[in-house]
Design a protein around this motif. Structure first.
Motif, short mmCIF file in Angstrom:
data_model
loop_
_atom_site.label_atom_id
_atom_site.label_comp_id
_atom_site.label_asym_id
_atom_site.label_seq_id
_atom_site.Cartn_x
_atom_site.Cartn_y
_atom_site.Cartn_z
N LEU A 99 8.03 1.59 -0.98
CA LEU A 99 7.00 2.57 -0.69
C LEU A 99 7.23 3.84 -1.49
CD1 LEU A 99 4.59 3.40 1.11
CD2 LEU A 99 6.26 4.35 2.69
N ALA A 131 6.65 3.48 -5.32
CA ALA A 131 5.27 3.37 -5.79
C ALA A 131 4.30 3.50 -4.63
CB ALA A 131 5.07 2.03 -6.49
N CYS A 132 3.49 4.50 -4.66
CA CYS A 132 2.42 4.61 -3.67
C CYS A 132 1.16 3.98 -4.20
CB CYS A 132 2.15 6.06 -3.31
SG CYS A 132 3.32 6.70 -2.14
N GLY A 133 1.27 3.28 -5.30
CA GLY A 133 0.10 2.61 -5.86
C GLY A 133 -0.61 3.47 -6.88
N PHE A 153 2.16 -2.58 3.09
CA PHE A 153 1.98 -1.65 1.98
C PHE A 153 1.03 -2.23 0.93
CE2 PHE A 153 5.86 -0.58 4.13
CZ PHE A 153 5.61 0.74 4.41
N LEU A 209 -2.12 -0.22 -0.47
CA LEU A 209 -2.30 0.03 -1.90
C LEU A 209 -3.59 -0.57 -2.43
CD1 LEU A 209 1.24 -0.35 -3.49
CD2 LEU A 209 0.22 1.53 -2.24
N GLN A 258 -1.56 -3.53 -10.89
CA GLN A 258 -2.11 -2.85 -9.71
C GLN A 258 -1.01 -2.48 -8.73
OE1 GLN A 258 -6.41 -4.18 -8.81
NE2 GLN A 258 -5.29 -6.09 -8.88
N ASP A 259 0.26 -2.60 -9.18
CA ASP A 259 1.42 -2.33 -8.33
C ASP A 259 1.54 -3.31 -7.17
OD1 ASP A 259 2.23 -0.28 -9.89
OD2 ASP A 259 1.46 1.33 -8.62
N PHE A 260 0.98 -4.51 -7.35
CA PHE A 260 1.08 -5.52 -6.29
C PHE A 260 2.21 -6.52 -6.57
CE2 PHE A 260 -3.86 -5.44 -5.63
CZ PHE A 260 -3.77 -4.15 -5.11
N MET A 262 5.99 -6.58 -4.65
CA MET A 262 5.93 -6.85 -3.22
C MET A 262 5.47 -8.26 -2.93
SD MET A 262 4.84 -3.38 -1.31
CE MET A 262 3.82 -2.49 -2.43
#
Lengths: 336, 615
Positions: free
Chosen positions: A14, A17-19, B439, B443, B456-458, B461
């Protein structure tokens, strides 16, 4: 405790990276998302408190009251404790009151109807399997896949679906609203910052549900006016007569450019050359737009399974026509 | 003895299992069938996670993925979770209330076989090549005839109707059993907590399942006979389906979780050697949760566009459920407080349940905040939330219950080492899989996506989540190994297998003889068996003199009736009228025979009562 390890790992993710700014609900880019984020923060804080209390009691109890070897005593059999039971009924009620009041407030606040507001921009959103249609009734403009809005104005949406249920969601700007069949929904959003924000379909709508992305482009009022004017000016058609003929007979039977074919059943292509993506997911900054167009037109099914657009082969496009049309569309840009 | 001279019917081998009306054997059947479907659903889950391990993966295609998520959800809820609960209900409830069987043994068998054949029908879709793919919620129009013209959703509609009959019968049966068949002295407020939660669950089933059936019938009419319940083009309403589905669907969540609450209550108090803290407030909280459970369905529809009044009301109503749930959590913690906690596999699952379920519960309250839910809804946040309550709650509860009551069901203690290994791999795997998904949702990752674009920052995770899923798979395999290893061991479990048993099931041999109690026990208080033990007694006071015991006869009719419905299902689906009529006729003829020919059962005489009793 071992159960804390995944928790800590998650926290680390988290923090790292908060996206993306243009996608994450944790980085709100407009007042609607901001308000929702505030409620999230409030509820997360209350809930963290609850979780910490429970975990603390739990860990204490497990360590303090574990059975020692050879211990065969029978613990005192307690029936209950009225004082404690009242405490853990009343405290949650108070916590819920703290959470409930702003909830109700925001529910009503966010449901304000700006459809009659002269200062708000009206946009009709129609969801299709697997693309988005945006109509500006005040200006008589229809576009697809890329919502263009002015900063500083409230945007009032009227949402419906043309086929199955979808859900309209621009996470960094505000929460989602479903597009139903048979009934229309309303919501409003605000885009105070210029930029391009990612939108998604949030309701399972078929094989390409996950690829039903769109973009929301917020520009200043002057650019927006230029965009409106450009969208309303006469359509640009291919210069080559043969390509023009092919484009009109094979593409415009469903699509539209400018004023041509106003009842189109497929995305309006006016100014498609200046869009960020082709088909919502082929990014023009990753590959030249002409290649993206060719990839898409050659076989839309391979990009978006279940898409209703026929392949180039099915409509009988020759290689020459495919090249010509892709080139024409790639260069069909509008300045704003 | 002329009055008792009915013929004794007994079967052996396979025929015994097909005809049994003994709640203990039906419990084992539920366990095997539910376990099988759990493995199928688990395999589907692993395939889902493999597909999502990296962006733009092509392990399975978009169509297959939608089939996988639909079947995973439907299988896990209807064919795995509920039957596994029914397994424990059947195995334990009659014993806990001091009864010789359930109120309607024949119905019990019918319930199992209709569930089983409904589940088989649903899963045959994989082989027929027409798999349901509109999600376990089957929202119309996507599940309607226009946009889903194959037979996929037909399998869903018919399979669930047939399986639903079984669930409804079970609900009615256990309500009647718990109301009528409690041992002398066992008043409602002396019932064990598990019995209480099953009682309330049964009531929920009786009220909620007919709603699902109505919805499924309407959808079936739309699909098979061109009706227009949900066809907006012809005046129907697609939002109506959402209402119908969730009026059933939300109570269903409590149908699943309340029994887990019951199991946790039993296990926690047994292994802490302490009376359940705040028993009467636990009962009250259970009833209140069930009641509120019917008042909150529209919180699944905050983004449907019901307007601010509905959204506001359902927000508050949903938040209120947190209060009785919180009461339960604290009661468990204070049952442990001051106790003497023994860590077995069963108690580890129960103890692991508490913090895990709290995490699922608090995200539930977060979801109740309607404006914030506009962001969470249909994102991975929701996926994380309901897996925390269903896996972290219900499945932990089932594992706990299985480890706890295994000796009672089979007469053999599960291996503790393997049990603890199961717990730790499953527990860590679970949190690894689902914690990060909160999360992902925040996001901006929607749920039910068969793939996602890179950048996409996926990515990280999703990778973590998939690794966790494999670990859960390892946990499940450990459990299976445990079952196999245990089945080779001697049948030597004691009557009071954990030595700290508190309720009546621990007063009779493991496994119990077919008549359960030679003499019905006299119940003198809550925690009936504990009370006797504390007063130095080694057995319950009998409430009746020994004598011949009346038993129900086994019957093959429930099996044949279910086969009839199964055949009729195919007939309706593929427009073969003769099959449909033939199948229904088989069922009706069986019902006719059952109604016309009385079967008075048989008696086990006193001198036969010790035969085949272990330990």
């Amino acid at each position: 405790m071992k159960r804390l390890i995944p928790l800590l790992a998650g926290m680390a993710f988290l923090l790292s990276a908060c996206g993306r700014d243009d996608l994450s609900t944790l980085k709100p880019q407009g007042p609607v998302a901001e308000e929702q984020f505030n409620l999230m923060k409030l509820s997360i804080s209350i809930m963290t408190l609850v979780v910490v209390v429970v975990f603390a009691i739990c860990i204490y109890v497990l360590i303090r009251f574990r059975r020692r070897k050879g211990d065969n005593t029978i613990p005192k059999q307690v029936e209950g404790n009225h004082k404690l039971e009242i405490i853990w009924t009343v405290i949650p009620l108070i916590l819920l009151l703290i959470l409930g009041v702003p909830t109700i407030n925001t529910v009503f606040g966010l449901s304000k109807d700006y459809s009659k507001d002269k200062d708000a921009l009206q946009v009709k959103v129609t969801a299709h399997q697997y693309w988005w249609e945006f109509e500006y009734p005040e200006y008589g403009i229809v576009t697809a896949q890329e919502l263009v809005v002015p900063t500083g104005k409230k945007v009032s949406f009227e949402l419906a679906s043309a086929d199955v249920k979808h859900s309209f969601w621009i996470p960094s700007i505000g929460g989602k609203m479903d597009t139903n069949t048979g009934v229309t929904n309303r919501m409003y959003l605000e885009f105070p910052k210029e930029g391009i924000f990612r939108g998604k379909c949030a309701e399972l709508c078929g094989p390409s549900h996950s690829l039903m992305d769109f973009k929301a482009k917020a520009v200043d009022q002057a650019s927006f006016d230029r965009w409106v004017a450009a969208m309303k000016s006469p359509a640009v058609v291919p210069e080559d007569a043969k390509i023009k003929e092919a484009f009109e007979s094979k593409c415009l039977s469903c699509h539209a450019v400018g004023e041509t074919n106003s009842g189109a059943s497929a995305p309006n292509l006016t100014g498609v050359g200046s869009r960020e993506t082709i088909g919502g997911i082929l990014y023009n900054d990753e590959k030249p737009i002409e290649d993206n167009l060719k990839e898409w037109i050659t076989d839309p099914q391979s990009v978006k399974p279940g898409a209703t657009m026929p392949s180039a082969k099915d409509v009988g496009l020759t290689d020459e026509e495919l090249d010509g049309i892709s080139k024409y569309l790639a260069n069909y840009k509008i300045d704003y | 003895m002329a009055a008792h001279a009915h013929k004794v019917k007994r079967y052996r081998g396979l025929m015994d299992w097909l005809t049994t009306v003994d709640h203990k054997k039906i419990g084992i059947l539920y366990l095997m069938a539910g376990g099988l479907f759990f493995l199928v659903g688990g395999l589907e889950a692993v395939m889902i996670r493999i597909q999502l391990i990296k962006p733009m993966n092509d392990f399975v295609g978009a169509d297959t993925f939608n089939e996988l998520i639909t079947m995973h959800g439907t299988t896990m809820i209807f064919l795995a979770a509920m039957p596994l609960l029914f397994a424990l209900m059947n195995a334990v409830i009659p014993l806990q209330i001091g009864a010789r069987d359930v109120a309607f043994p024949f119905l019990n068998s019918l319930g199992f076989w209709t569930f089983f054949f409904g589940g088989v029908l649903l899963n045959i879709s994989w082989f027929a090549g027409n798999v349901p793919d509109a999600g376990w919620t089957s929202y119309v129009p996507l599940a309607g005839p226009t946009y889903n013209s194959g037979h996929g959703v037909d399998y869903y509609v018919l399979g669930l109707q047939i399986a639903g009959i079984g669930t409804l019968l079970g609900g009615i049966n256990f309500m009647a059993t718990i109301i009528n068949m409690r041992a002398p002295g066992m008043s409602f407020m002396r019932m064990p907590m598990f019995t209480w939660t099953i009682f309330i669950t049964s009531a929920l089933i009786v009220f909620a399942f007919p709603v699902l059936t109505v919805g499924l019938v309407a959808l079936m009419f739309d699909r098979l006979f061109q009706a227009n319940f949900f066809e907006t083009a012809n005046g129907g309403s697609s939002v109506l389906w959402e209402h119908v589905f969730w009026v059933f669907g939300h109570p269903e969540v409590y149908i699943l979780i309340l029994p887990a609450f019951g199991i946790i209550s039993e296990v926690v108090s047994t292994f802490a050697r302490k009376r359940l803290f705040g028993y009467s407030s636990m009962v009250f909280a259970t009833v209140l949760i069930a009641f509120l459970g019917f008042m909150v369905w529209a919180h699944h529809m905050f983004t449907t566009g019901l307007g601010p009044v509905a959204n506001g009301l359902f927000s508050i109503a949903t938040m209120l459920i947190a209060v009785p749930t919180g009461v339960k959590i604290f009661n468990w913690l204070f049952t442990l407080w001051g106790g003497s906690i023994c860590f077995t596999a069963a108690s580890l699952f129960a103890i692991g349940f508490i913090p895990t379920f709290v995490m699922g519960g608090v995200t539930g309250v977060m979801l109740a905040v309607a404006p914030a839910d506009y962001q969470y809804h249909d994102s991975y946040f929701v996926v994380a939330h309901f897996h925390y309550v269903i896996v972290g709650g219900l499945v932990f509860g089932i594992f706990s219950g299985l480890h706890y009551w295994w000796p009672k069901m089979f007469g053999r203690m599960l291996n503790e080492g393997l049990g603890k290994l199961t717990f730790w791999t499953f527990f860590i795997g679970f949190h690894l899989t689902f914690f990060v998904q909160h999360f992902l949702g925040l996001l901006g990752m929607p749920r039910r996506v068969w793939t996602y674009l890179p950048n996409q920052d996926f990515d990280t995770m999703n990778l973590v989540s998939t690794i966790g899923a494999f670990l859960m798979g390892v946990g499940t395999i450990c459990f299976l190994i445990n079952v196999v290893v245990t089945s080779a061991k001697a049948r030597n479990a004691k009557a009071d297998a954990w030595e700290d048993g508190r309720s009546l099931e621990w007063t009779i041999p493991s496994p119990p003889p077919e008549y359960n109690f030679k003499q019905l026990p006299l119940v003198r208080g809550y925690d009936a068996w504990w009370k006797e033990k504390m007063e130095g007694k080694s057995a319950m006071t009998p409430a009746e003199p020994p004598g011949p015991i009346h038993m129900p006869s086994p019957s093959i009719l429930p099996f044949i009736m279910s086969v009839g419905l199964f055949i009729a299902g195919f007939g309706f689906m593929y427009d073969k009228l003769y099959l449909a009529i033939g199948g229904i006729a088989v069922t009706l003829i069986c019902m006719f025979f059952r109604s016309v020919f009385d079967d008075h059962g048989f008696h086990i005489e006193e001198d036969e009562q010790e035969k085949g009793v272990h330990a």
